[in-house]
Design a protein around this motif. Sequence first.
Motif, PDB file in Angstrom:
ATOM      1  N   ARG A  65       2.998   4.945  -4.539  1.00 24.77           N
ATOM      2  CA  ARG A  65       2.118   6.020  -5.328  1.00 24.77           C
ATOM      3  C   ARG A  65       2.668   5.840  -6.649  1.00 24.77           C
ATOM      4  O   ARG A  65       3.975   5.208  -7.499  1.00 24.77           O
ATOM      5  CB  ARG A  65       1.906   7.397  -4.701  1.00 24.77           C
ATOM      6  CG  ARG A  65       2.079   7.467  -3.007  1.00 24.77           C
ATOM      7  CD  ARG A  65       1.932   8.871  -3.437  1.00 24.77           C
ATOM      8  NE  ARG A  65       3.748   9.323  -3.429  1.00 24.77           N
ATOM      9  CZ  ARG A  65       3.617  10.431  -3.081  1.00 24.77           C
ATOM     10  NH1 ARG A  65       3.089  11.275  -2.340  1.00 24.77           N
ATOM     11  NH2 ARG A  65       5.012  10.252  -3.080  1.00 24.77           N
ATOM     12  N   VAL A  66       1.202   6.162  -7.617  1.00 23.27           N
ATOM     13  CA  VAL A  66       1.698   5.898  -9.655  1.00 23.27           C
ATOM     14  C   VAL A  66       3.547   6.101  -9.950  1.00 23.27           C
ATOM     15  O   VAL A  66       3.936   6.175  -9.867  1.00 23.27           O
ATOM     16  CB  VAL A  66       0.543   6.213 -10.270  1.00 23.27           C
ATOM     17  CG1 VAL A  66       1.036   6.661 -11.194  1.00 23.27           C
ATOM     18  CG2 VAL A  66      -0.734   5.307  -9.688  1.00 23.27           C
ATOM     19  N   ARG A  67       2.835   7.731  -9.389  1.00 20.61           N
ATOM     20  CA  ARG A  67       4.232   8.361  -9.714  1.00 20.61           C
ATOM     21  C   ARG A  67       6.261   7.088  -9.238  1.00 20.61           C
ATOM     22  O   ARG A  67       6.930   7.703  -9.939  1.00 20.61           O
ATOM     23  CB  ARG A  67       4.550   9.717  -9.005  1.00 20.61           C
ATOM     24  CG  ARG A  67       5.335  10.940  -9.197  1.00 20.61           C
ATOM     25  CD  ARG A  67       5.678  11.947  -9.423  1.00 20.61           C
ATOM     26  NE  ARG A  67       6.796  12.838  -8.137  1.00 20.61           N
ATOM     27  CZ  ARG A  67       7.062  12.450  -7.540  1.00 20.61           C
ATOM     28  NH1 ARG A  67       6.758  11.756  -6.769  1.00 20.61           N
ATOM     29  NH2 ARG A  67       8.534  12.646  -6.467  1.00 20.61           N
ATOM     30  N   ASP A  68       5.650   7.322  -8.039  1.00 23.53           N
ATOM     31  CA  ASP A  68       6.810   7.345  -7.281  1.00 23.53           C
ATOM     32  C   ASP A  68       6.981   5.449  -7.891  1.00 23.53           C
ATOM     33  O   ASP A  68       8.295   4.759  -8.136  1.00 23.53           O
ATOM     34  CB  ASP A  68       6.886   6.538  -5.762  1.00 23.53           C
ATOM     35  CG  ASP A  68       7.150   7.379  -4.769  1.00 23.53           C
ATOM     36  OD1 ASP A  68       6.946   8.813  -5.943  1.00 23.53           O
ATOM     37  OD2 ASP A  68       5.840   7.142  -3.807  1.00 23.53           O
TER      38      ASP A  68
ATOM     39  N   ASP B  24       0.713  -1.311   0.066  1.00 22.19           N
ATOM     40  CA  ASP B  24      -0.268   0.088  -0.105  1.00 22.19           C
ATOM     41  C   ASP B  24       0.760   1.406   0.372  1.00 22.19           C
ATOM     42  O   ASP B  24       0.519   2.527  -0.034  1.00 22.19           O
ATOM     43  CB  ASP B  24      -1.153   0.405   1.657  1.00 22.19           C
ATOM     44  CG  ASP B  24      -2.151  -1.384   0.938  1.00 22.19           C
ATOM     45  OD1 ASP B  24      -1.944  -1.660   0.236  1.00 22.19           O
ATOM     46  OD2 ASP B  24      -2.064  -1.481   2.917  1.00 22.19           O
TER      47      ASP B  24
END
Length: 162
Positions: free
Chosen positions: A120-123, A117
């Motif tokens: 994030r998408v960017r990471d 969880d």
Amino acid sequence: MSTTFRRLVATREFWAGALFTVLGLAFLVYSGQYRIGTPERMGPAFVPGALSALLIVLGLASAARGLGPSATPLALGRLRPLAVIVLAVVLFAALLMPLGLVLATAVLVLVSTQAGDAFRVRDAVVLAAGLSVLAAAVFVWGLGVSAPLWPALFPSATPAVP
């Protein structure tokens, strides 16, 4: 079904012990096709057979520990991350040749990040790009592994397979 049996099969110790025992038995059967020899003149099956027997004993001891009061219950809710990681590795293996190392590594990382969880998408995209470049640098350019870097759409970027 008895309560003890239910508790046994629902513990981490039991399943770890079962896995060790099965692997030990498999290696013992496989090494049985070779000569064992003696401690003075060991054959090719001596060390694998001894390690297999040790693995079987360890597995049985671990499974027996599952009967004790300190046994750790199996957390079935945590199977999703395991399934996602296995899926990511299978996808990597299936996509390596058609997509190349760079894209297959990116898929591996992007799918793997779905196991937790925290990402994030960017990471996940930054990590996929970085690890794809690192994988290409280490395996293809550094170690000389003959794996395609890109799909067949870019034949000049694909190293020749010997």
